[in-house]
Design a protein around this motif. Structure first.
Motif, mmCIF file in Angstrom:
data_model
loop_
_atom_site.group_PDB
_atom_site.id
_atom_site.type_symbol
_atom_site.label_atom_id
_atom_site.label_comp_id
_atom_site.label_asym_id
_atom_site.label_seq_id
_atom_site.Cartn_x
_atom_site.Cartn_y
_atom_site.Cartn_z
ATOM 1 N N GLY A 1 -9.881 -4.096 -2.228
ATOM 2 C CA GLY A 1 -8.592 -3.381 -1.195
ATOM 3 C C GLY A 1 -8.515 -2.939 -0.196
ATOM 4 N N PHE B 1 1.172 -1.404 -0.122
ATOM 5 C CA PHE B 1 0.225 -0.219 -0.062
ATOM 6 C C PHE B 1 0.858 0.849 -0.507
ATOM 7 C CE2 PHE B 1 -2.377 -3.278 2.364
ATOM 8 C CZ PHE B 1 -3.816 -3.057 1.738
ATOM 9 N N PRO C 1 1.061 -9.516 15.505
ATOM 10 C CA PRO C 1 0.608 -8.267 15.933
ATOM 11 C C PRO C 1 -0.149 -7.196 15.502
ATOM 12 C CG PRO C 1 3.313 -8.387 15.881
ATOM 13 C CD PRO C 1 2.624 -9.413 14.787
ATOM 14 N N ASN C 2 -0.422 -6.029 15.662
ATOM 15 C CA ASN C 2 -1.190 -6.183 14.772
ATOM 16 C C ASN C 2 -0.333 -5.387 13.610
ATOM 17 O OD1 ASN C 2 -3.765 -5.038 15.911
ATOM 18 N ND2 ASN C 2 -3.239 -4.153 17.767
ATOM 19 N N GLY C 3 -0.941 -5.435 12.447
ATOM 20 C CA GLY C 3 -0.371 -4.497 10.817
ATOM 21 C C GLY C 3 1.046 -5.444 10.627
ATOM 22 N N ALA C 4 1.021 -6.767 11.426
ATOM 23 C CA ALA C 4 1.548 -7.905 10.724
ATOM 24 C C ALA C 4 1.445 -8.086 8.843
ATOM 25 C CB ALA C 4 1.191 -9.247 12.001
ATOM 26 N N GLY C 5 -0.131 -8.050 9.058
ATOM 27 C CA GLY C 5 -0.603 -8.051 7.208
ATOM 28 C C GLY C 5 -0.993 -9.592 7.122
ATOM 29 N N LYS C 6 -2.243 -9.776 8.371
ATOM 30 C CA LYS C 6 -3.064 -11.059 9.208
ATOM 31 C C LYS C 6 -4.320 -10.080 7.904
ATOM 32 C CE LYS C 6 -3.821 -10.470 12.851
ATOM 33 N NZ LYS C 6 -2.668 -9.136 13.508
ATOM 34 N N SER C 7 -4.739 -9.274 8.338
ATOM 35 C CA SER C 7 -5.942 -9.152 7.616
ATOM 36 C C SER C 7 -5.641 -9.009 5.870
ATOM 37 C CB SER C 7 -6.451 -7.880 7.524
ATOM 38 O OG SER C 7 -6.599 -7.838 9.111
ATOM 39 N N THR C 8 -4.826 -8.104 5.563
ATOM 40 C CA THR C 8 -4.330 -8.524 3.995
ATOM 41 C C THR C 8 -4.110 -9.795 3.390
ATOM 42 O OG1 THR C 8 -3.241 -6.387 4.399
ATOM 43 C CG2 THR C 8 -2.701 -7.214 2.281
ATOM 44 N N ALA D 1 2.750 -4.292 2.936
ATOM 45 C CA ALA D 1 2.089 -5.609 4.221
ATOM 46 C C ALA D 1 2.222 -6.393 3.778
ATOM 47 C CB ALA D 1 0.607 -5.303 3.574
ATOM 48 N N ILE E 1 3.815 1.821 2.305
ATOM 49 C CA ILE E 1 3.943 0.026 3.343
ATOM 50 C C ILE E 1 4.072 -1.690 2.782
ATOM 51 C CG2 ILE E 1 2.337 -0.738 5.403
ATOM 52 C CD1 ILE E 1 1.242 2.079 5.421
HETATM 53 N N1 LIG Z 1 -6.144 -0.320 2.363
HETATM 54 C C1 LIG Z 1 -5.367 0.075 2.743
HETATM 55 N N2 LIG Z 1 -4.217 0.799 2.745
HETATM 56 C C2 LIG Z 1 -2.633 1.318 3.479
HETATM 57 N N3 LIG Z 1 -2.402 0.888 4.140
HETATM 58 C C3 LIG Z 1 -3.148 -0.424 4.632
HETATM 59 C C4 LIG Z 1 -4.173 -0.443 4.197
HETATM 60 N N4 LIG Z 1 -4.800 -1.781 4.709
HETATM 61 C C5 LIG Z 1 -3.711 -2.355 5.095
HETATM 62 N N5 LIG Z 1 -2.332 -1.661 5.398
HETATM 63 C C6 LIG Z 1 -1.360 -1.305 6.943
HETATM 64 O O1 LIG Z 1 -0.832 -2.786 6.065
HETATM 65 C C7 LIG Z 1 -0.173 -3.793 7.235
HETATM 66 C C8 LIG Z 1 -0.206 -4.533 7.223
HETATM 67 O O2 LIG Z 1 -2.024 -4.795 7.754
HETATM 68 P P1 LIG Z 1 -3.020 -5.743 8.146
HETATM 69 O O3 LIG Z 1 -3.089 -7.118 6.937
HETATM 70 O O4 LIG Z 1 -4.175 -5.172 8.414
HETATM 71 O O5 LIG Z 1 -2.150 -5.900 9.868
HETATM 72 P P2 LIG Z 1 -3.074 -6.853 10.654
HETATM 73 O O6 LIG Z 1 -4.693 -7.542 10.123
HETATM 74 O O7 LIG Z 1 -1.822 -8.063 10.688
HETATM 75 O O8 LIG Z 1 -3.668 -5.890 11.823
HETATM 76 C C9 LIG Z 1 -0.217 -2.527 7.768
HETATM 77 O O9 LIG Z 1 1.259 -1.559 8.512
HETATM 78 C C10 LIG Z 1 -1.137 -1.186 7.691
HETATM 79 O O10 LIG Z 1 -1.048 -0.142 8.367
#
Ligand SMILES: Nc1ncnc2c1ncn2[C@@H]1O[C@H](COP(=O)(O)OP(=O)(O)O)[C@@H](O)[C@H]1O
Ligand SMILES: [Mg+2]
Lengths: 328, 273
Positions: free
Chosen positions: B272, A22, A45-52, A27, A25
């Protein structure tokens, strides 16, 4: 491990060198993992990339490079086929608040391709299952966070998908609610599914997962069965003593000469220490008598995923620095 | 509540094809709109005001055939136009704005639903709702006029009935894309609603002012677009001052460009996130 039937083996998920950025960043950074069937915890941890990672598997995000296979299909080119097999519980609020729970769940069941005559009884069934009672006839806008989480789970399972992606299912829930949620996941897992559960809370995953994937900064840290990961902490014992402060100090000093000490916690008139002792406990018992302290407890310290996580992150940091201690 | 824990029960049944799911979306939308008392009220008042007089003017007096001019008048009625605009503002306002606000996009797009299916579902729902006012009543009126005609030759009347059906479809669909587009630009449905209504109003005023200098400007006025379209479809001919190429261009632009913009906007927002 029990032998996996072919039908089950098909439900695996693999990703190879997935990179998602992104802007600046990264991810996911060449994320490579093989997810077996069963309940798989995605920990980080938060921001690890799990949701991504989960969104990429759903075909909601297009990685820069790499390849993903979900149950034998490519989510980027066979998106509809893949999505029809998946139930997804998103991390954040997403419910249509002016619907009531029955209407919403049966509506989404129909959007997943159920016929109305199937979707309505089924939505009552899954709402019973997740523990939404008469409130199901009230609009969702009046629900507590815990109830919304339950409805989010209900909409993910209404069409009985073979694969479930649950993104932080315990988000915002109180301890009892979290326990209930993990218990629901455990019950769902009895019906032969692949369930990928993400969380940054170690306790939650530890209870239900057959397999754990640990990630940080978009990269795989380690993965394995719960048993394998926890076995790494073999030999750790918790020692608890009481007594006069001076005696306890000398006891701990002497203990440190005999064993490697991992941690010491000083309480009121009591000290707890974690030591590595793979041998018998007799020398510890003797030492406590010699030093005039009362041994209140001596038992194996159960490893937690937290230890595993911290341990592996430290190892990786050491490796990056180039000169870490030997890893057994 | 029993202590007996409820177990998870699998479900196995047939899944519908993807097209049927779009229909499910449209019908759910339609039912939701009919539950809104404001939309219901507007529909009822509009139906009453626009149609009550037509019964006395067109059906009851003796008439030979169903006349295209009658239907063009009926459907080009200023009151009907105003109610279409009001209804579009109310119906479309929260269609996309609400999904944006609550982030419920993800519930659709994590399922086997493409952006175009989602849009089709929303358009279908808006169309069904508006058709209660602007499609079915004119068609019913046309049939009623035909049924009471004195001439025994029905050929010409049937042609006009066909024209009425087409005109009804077009005027019902015409502003929906614009309404959806405005709805997709905001998370507040009240902004979307007022925004939609004001846009039409401003266009009418701008068209009115600038047509003093150049008659082409009058085509900015949506009500005139409507009027000329109806003249054309019922074969009544357009005034010489009308630039037919420009009219067609603007007409198609109003119908289709917002669709493309909404499509892009949804992809940007939903995928996204
Ligand atoms: N739509 C987005 N735009 C910009 N940055 C994003 C977006 N989604 C996630 N990120 C960044 O990507 C990284 C991974 O995010 P995320 O997958 O949500 O982590 P997790 O689910 O493990 O907490 C983080 O640094 C987050 O800030
Ligand atoms: Mg997350």
């Amino acid at each position: 491990m029990s032998e996996k039937r072919p039908a089950q083996r098909l439900l695996t998920i693999t990703s190879k060198d997935i990179t998602v950025r992104f802007g600046k960043i990264t991810a996911l950074d060449k994320f490579t993992v093989n997810v077996p069937s069963g309940v798989v915890g995605l920990l980080g941890p938060n921001g690890a990339g799990k949701s991504t990672f989960i969104k990429a598997l759903l075909g909601l995000l297009r990685p820069e490079n790499g390849k993903m296979i979900v149950a034998g299909y490519d989510p980027l080119t066979e998106t509809s086929t893949v999505r029809d097999m998946i139930g997804y519980m998103p991390e954040h609020d997403c419910l249509i608040e002016e619907f009531n729970a029955v209407d919403l769940v049966s509506y989404l069941g129909q959007i997943s391709g159920m016929m109305k005559r199937d979707a309505i009884p089924r939505s009552h069934e899954v709402l019973d299952f997740v523990g939404i009672g008469e409130e199901r006839y009230r609009t969702i806008s009046s629900y507590s966070t815990g109830m919304k989480q339950r409805v989010k789970l209900a909409q993910a399972i209404v069409h009985d998908p073979a694969i479930l992606f649950l993104d932080e299912p315990t988000n915002g829930m109180d301890p009892q609610g979290r326990e209930d949620m993990m218990e629901l996941i455990r019950k769902i897992s009895l019906s032969d599914k692949t369930i990928l559960v993400s969380s940054h809370i170690l306790d939650d995953l530890e209870r239900v997962s057959d397999h754990i994937v640990i990630m940080n900064d978009g990269r795989l840290i380690t993965e394995g069965s719960i048993d394998d990961l926890l076995a790494k902490k073999d030999g750790q014992k918790m020692v608890k003593v009481r007594g006069i402060p001076e005696n306890m100090e000398t006891f701990i000093k002497a203990l440190a000469e005999m064993y490697e000490i991992r941690s010491v916690v000083k309480g009121r008139g009591e000290i707890s220490a974690v030591v590595i002792n793979k041998g018998p406990g007799n020398p510890v018992f003797k030492l406590s008598r010699d030093k005039g302290v009362q041994l209140r407890g001596y038992y194996p310290e159960r490893a937690t995923l937290e230890d595993v996580f911290i341990g592996t992150v430290e190892q990786n940091l050491d490796k990056e620095k180039g000169g870490g201690p030997d890893v057994n | 509540m029993s202590i007996d824990p409820i177990t998870y029960k699998p479900w196995s049944g047939e899944r519908t094809n993807h097209l049927e799911r779009v229909w499910v979306m449209s019908m759910a939308f339609f039912r939701q709109k009919l539950k809104s008392k404001w939309i219901l009220l507007l529909l009822i008042i509009g139906l009453f005001l626009v149609n009550i007089i037509s019964i006395f003017v067109y059906i009851l007096p003796p008439h030979e055939v169903l006349d295209g001019e009658v239907m063009a008048d009926q459907m080009g009625n200023g009151l009907l136009f105003i109610f279409i605009i009001l209804l579009i503002s109310m119906i479309c306002s929260d269609t996309i704005a609400e999904d944006l606000r609550s982030n419920s996009f993800v519930l659709y797009f994590s399922r086997a639903m493409k952006t175009e299916s989602y849009l089709a579902g929303k358009i279908g729902g808006a169309f069904l709702t508006l058709s209660v006012f602007s499609f079915f009543p004119p068609v019913v009126l046309a049939i009623a006029i035909m049924a009471t005609q004195s001439s025994s030759s029905y050929g010409d009347s049937l042609v006009v009935l066909g024209q009425t059906v087409i005109a009804g479809l077009v005027i019902t669909f015409f502003f929906i894309p614009a309404g959806l587009f405005i709805s997709s630009m905001t998370k507040r449905k009240s902004y979307a609603s007022v925004g939609t209504f004001m846009s039409f109003f401003i266009l009418m005023i701008v068209g009115g002012i600038f047509s003093e200098f150049n008659p082409d400007w009058e085509l900015m006025d949506p009500s005139l677009l409507f009027y000329y379209f109806l003249q054309a479809i019922f074969g009544l001919g357009l005034p010489n001052s009308v630039n037919v190429g420009l009219l067609t261009g603007i007409f198609l632009t109003v119908m289709f460009v917002p669709l493309i913009l909404v499509y892009i906007r949804i992809n940007q927002k939903a995928v996204g996130k």
